[in-house]
Design a protein around this motif. Structure first.
Motif, mmCIF file in Angstrom:
data_model
loop_
_atom_site.group_PDB
_atom_site.id
_atom_site.type_symbol
_atom_site.label_atom_id
_atom_site.label_comp_id
_atom_site.label_asym_id
_atom_site.label_seq_id
_atom_site.Cartn_x
_atom_site.Cartn_y
_atom_site.Cartn_z
ATOM 1 N N VAL A 159 0.957 -1.161 -0.132
ATOM 2 C CA VAL A 159 0.058 0.103 -0.016
ATOM 3 C C VAL A 159 0.944 1.345 0.002
ATOM 4 O O VAL A 159 0.533 2.308 -0.638
ATOM 5 C CB VAL A 159 -0.937 0.161 1.308
ATOM 6 N N LYS A 160 2.096 0.994 0.533
ATOM 7 C CA LYS A 160 2.953 2.305 0.766
ATOM 8 C C LYS A 160 3.159 2.895 -0.642
ATOM 9 O O LYS A 160 3.544 2.225 -1.543
ATOM 10 C CB LYS A 160 4.256 1.996 1.522
ATOM 11 N N ASN A 161 3.171 4.325 -0.569
ATOM 12 C CA ASN A 161 3.520 5.229 -1.790
ATOM 13 C C ASN A 161 2.797 4.720 -3.136
ATOM 14 O O ASN A 161 3.487 4.936 -4.173
ATOM 15 C CB ASN A 161 5.025 4.944 -2.156
ATOM 16 N N GLN A 162 1.457 4.094 -2.837
ATOM 17 C CA GLN A 162 0.769 3.827 -4.093
ATOM 18 C C GLN A 162 -0.549 4.514 -4.039
ATOM 19 O O GLN A 162 -1.360 4.672 -2.800
ATOM 20 C CB GLN A 162 0.587 2.452 -4.312
ATOM 21 N N PRO A 163 -1.218 4.744 -5.047
ATOM 22 C CA PRO A 163 -2.599 5.333 -5.027
ATOM 23 C C PRO A 163 -3.616 4.363 -4.408
ATOM 24 O O PRO A 163 -3.545 3.141 -4.606
ATOM 25 C CB PRO A 163 -3.097 5.334 -6.488
ATOM 26 N N PHE A 164 -4.583 4.862 -3.303
ATOM 27 C CA PHE A 164 -5.286 3.814 -2.599
ATOM 28 C C PHE A 164 -6.861 4.324 -3.110
ATOM 29 O O PHE A 164 -7.198 5.338 -2.862
ATOM 30 C CB PHE A 164 -5.140 3.956 -1.141
ATOM 31 N N ALA A 289 -5.563 14.461 -3.076
ATOM 32 C CA ALA A 289 -4.878 13.033 -2.875
ATOM 33 C C ALA A 289 -3.405 13.436 -2.785
ATOM 34 O O ALA A 289 -2.752 14.351 -3.437
ATOM 35 C CB ALA A 289 -5.154 12.377 -3.777
ATOM 36 N N ASP A 290 -2.601 12.725 -1.665
ATOM 37 C CA ASP A 290 -1.101 12.786 -1.473
ATOM 38 C C ASP A 290 -0.750 11.952 -2.882
ATOM 39 O O ASP A 290 0.382 12.442 -3.295
ATOM 40 C CB ASP A 290 -0.550 12.081 -0.147
ATOM 41 N N ILE A 291 -1.378 10.924 -3.136
ATOM 42 C CA ILE A 291 -0.827 10.129 -4.486
ATOM 43 C C ILE A 291 -2.028 9.859 -5.229
ATOM 44 O O ILE A 291 -2.649 9.048 -5.167
ATOM 45 C CB ILE A 291 -0.405 8.748 -3.843
ATOM 46 N N PRO A 292 -2.351 10.940 -6.352
ATOM 47 C CA PRO A 292 -3.299 10.908 -7.036
ATOM 48 C C PRO A 292 -3.683 9.597 -8.105
ATOM 49 O O PRO A 292 -2.588 8.946 -8.156
ATOM 50 C CB PRO A 292 -3.149 11.941 -8.025
ATOM 51 N N LEU A 293 -4.714 9.154 -8.438
ATOM 52 C CA LEU A 293 -4.892 7.900 -9.433
ATOM 53 C C LEU A 293 -5.007 8.695 -10.755
ATOM 54 O O LEU A 293 -5.495 9.696 -10.861
ATOM 55 C CB LEU A 293 -6.165 7.405 -8.932
ATOM 56 N N ALA A 294 -4.197 8.113 -11.649
ATOM 57 C CA ALA A 294 -4.117 8.551 -13.045
ATOM 58 C C ALA A 294 -5.382 8.507 -13.836
ATOM 59 O O ALA A 294 -5.833 7.431 -13.564
ATOM 60 C CB ALA A 294 -2.991 7.972 -13.788
ATOM 61 N N TYR A 295 -5.811 9.478 -14.311
ATOM 62 C CA TYR A 295 -6.796 9.501 -15.368
ATOM 63 C C TYR A 295 -6.986 8.477 -16.320
ATOM 64 O O TYR A 295 -7.785 7.994 -16.709
ATOM 65 C CB TYR A 295 -7.471 10.959 -15.972
ATOM 66 N N GLU A 296 -5.824 8.171 -16.912
ATOM 67 C CA GLU A 296 -5.734 7.236 -17.801
ATOM 68 C C GLU A 296 -6.047 5.767 -17.431
ATOM 69 O O GLU A 296 -6.444 4.996 -18.210
ATOM 70 C CB GLU A 296 -4.365 7.242 -18.396
ATOM 71 N N THR A 297 -5.921 5.576 -16.147
ATOM 72 C CA THR A 297 -6.132 4.306 -15.641
ATOM 73 C C THR A 297 -7.620 3.853 -16.043
ATOM 74 O O THR A 297 -8.048 2.699 -16.437
ATOM 75 C CB THR A 297 -6.137 4.126 -14.100
ATOM 76 N N PHE A 298 -8.599 4.598 -16.098
ATOM 77 C CA PHE A 298 -10.088 4.356 -16.444
ATOM 78 C C PHE A 298 -10.639 5.130 -17.761
ATOM 79 O O PHE A 298 -11.571 5.234 -17.518
ATOM 80 C CB PHE A 298 -10.792 4.610 -15.219
ATOM 81 N N ASN A 299 -9.541 5.438 -18.293
ATOM 82 C CA ASN A 299 -10.008 6.284 -19.716
ATOM 83 C C ASN A 299 -10.750 5.535 -20.755
ATOM 84 O O ASN A 299 -10.066 4.912 -21.512
ATOM 85 C CB ASN A 299 -8.658 6.909 -19.895
ATOM 86 N N LYS A 300 -12.125 5.393 -20.517
ATOM 87 C CA LYS A 300 -12.848 4.543 -21.378
ATOM 88 C C LYS A 300 -14.150 5.330 -21.709
ATOM 89 O O LYS A 300 -14.804 6.242 -20.919
ATOM 90 C CB LYS A 300 -13.365 3.077 -20.917
ATOM 91 N N PRO A 301 -14.712 5.414 -22.949
ATOM 92 C CA PRO A 301 -15.747 6.463 -23.234
ATOM 93 C C PRO A 301 -16.921 6.172 -22.307
ATOM 94 O O PRO A 301 -17.794 7.128 -21.901
ATOM 95 C CB PRO A 301 -15.964 6.017 -24.548
ATOM 96 N N GLU A 302 -17.417 5.028 -21.909
ATOM 97 C CA GLU A 302 -18.219 4.751 -21.055
ATOM 98 C C GLU A 302 -18.228 5.351 -19.516
ATOM 99 O O GLU A 302 -19.226 5.213 -18.772
ATOM 100 C CB GLU A 302 -18.717 3.230 -20.917
ATOM 101 N N VAL A 303 -16.945 5.217 -19.025
ATOM 102 C CA VAL A 303 -16.731 5.623 -17.712
ATOM 103 C C VAL A 303 -16.496 6.986 -17.579
ATOM 104 O O VAL A 303 -16.009 7.853 -18.308
ATOM 105 C CB VAL A 303 -15.269 4.771 -17.230
ATOM 106 N N VAL A 304 -17.279 7.640 -16.442
ATOM 107 C CA VAL A 304 -17.452 9.087 -16.320
ATOM 108 C C VAL A 304 -16.467 9.323 -14.880
ATOM 109 O O VAL A 304 -16.609 8.727 -13.912
ATOM 110 C CB VAL A 304 -18.838 9.539 -15.809
#
Length: 335
Positions: A159-164, A289-304
């Motif tokens: 978990v350390k140093n990773q997006p949660f 967030a201290d460690i943001p989740l990258a937008y590209e992770t869920f970058n699909k047309p259906e996902v808002v």
């Protein structure tokens, strides 16, 4: 996993699980089994929980299916949190939870409540009441998981140093699927959608008079949480939409428009209806967030994907035309 072979007495089976086996509904079962393909039961109690409590296990399988769809690999060698993703350029963790009914209220599977509401014009469901209940229960679920993060997960090496990320599904009342994102927007961004536009809402009052503060992503109070995954459409209705069920099913849906604020209503028979696994999925990012989740992770047309403009104090989203807002259905069967 033999998910649909009962391992406990019939009176201990959850009503939602019973719907899958009483017909038996082989087309719906097949979709769930596809979701579960590759899932690892790390504590040897998943089948029991799926059959007796259902919703939390169903939600985990849906998340796992979405991760597979997104080509994100889960490392099940870790006992916790629920999902440790180790794909190239994507290492992050997800802890799943559900918002459930209060002890003194009707569970979401209460068919009597639904039947009475549809048949009695004097007891029609009140959207404002639904959203208020959902706001309180979602806030409780979020706070509970945040406390668990601070007490249990914070110092884990994976978990350390990773997006949660916390994944929350609403199952807190019989008409939970009507709330769309109205309640979770209140909880995370302290804003509510009204006919006059978006307005601030800093707290909500419980029936006992106590107030629950809202807006956990509008400051740094939950800076350890990178994002929240949410959907009110991961239901048996999703299963019906994805299945090869030949039964006559009529879908009534609302989708995001190309421009403007009025959603697009549509009605289809199943043979003409298309919905993907990811339709209806929302990602709420924490701008603090201290460690943001990258937008590209869920970058699909259906996902808002949503965030919060810290300067204007307003929520933002990247909703594409046609993204699913809400889905209801009628399934016709003949004996």
């Amino acid at each position: 996993m033999e998910l649909f072979t009962p391992i406990v007495e019939a009176n201990k089976l959850n009503p939602n699980f019973l719907k899958f086996i009483q017909e038996p509904d082989i087309f719906a079962q097949q979709v769930v089994l596809e979701w579960a393909d590759g899932f690892v039961d790390r504590d040897n109690k998943f089948i029991l929980e799926f059959q007796t409590t259902f919703n939390s296990s169903f939600w985990e399988l849906y998340i796992f299916a979405c991760l597979k769809e997104l080509k994100l690999k889960v490392d099940f060698s870790y006992s916790s949190p629920d999902f440790v993703i180790i794909s190239p350029n994507n290492f992050f963790c997800i802890e799943a939870t559900t918002a459930n009914n209060a002890v003194d209220s009707s569970p979401e599977w209460d068919e009597n409540i639904k039947r009475q509401t549809f048949l009695n014009q004097d007891t029609k469901s009140d959207l404002n009441m639904i959203v208020n209940i959902a706001t309180i229960r979602l806030a409780n679920a979020l706070i509970s998981k945040y406390k668990k993060y601070k007490n249990n997960y914070f110092n884990l090496e994976q978990v350390k140093n990773q997006p949660f990320v916390i994944a929350i599904a609403p199952f807190e009342q019989p008409f939970f699927y009507s709330q769309n994102i109205l309640a979770i927007t209140r909880v995370l961004y302290a804003c509510e959608h009204t006919y006059e536009g978006i307005k601030p809402l800093e707290s909500i009052e419980k029936s006992n008079g106590s107030k629950i503060p809202l807006g956990y992503f509008t400051n740094s109070q939950m800076k350890e949480i990178s994002a929240v995954i949410f959907t009110s459409t991961a239901t048996v209705g999703k299963i019906r939409a994805l299945s090869k069920d030949p039964t006559l099913i009529v879908f009534e849906v609302l989708r995001y428009p190309k421009k403007g604020s009025l959603p697009i209503p549509e009605i289809f028979e199943k043979k003409d209806y298309h919905e993907t696994l990811l339709d209806g999925l929302h990602i709420f990012h924490n701008p603090y967030a201290d460690i943001p989740l990258a937008y590209e992770t869920f970058n699909k047309p259906e996902v808002v994907q949503h965030s919060f403009d810290v300067e204007r104090r307003m929520p933002m989203d990247n909703a594409k035309e046609g993204a699913l807002i809400r889905r209801k259905l009628l399934r016709f069967t003949w004996n």
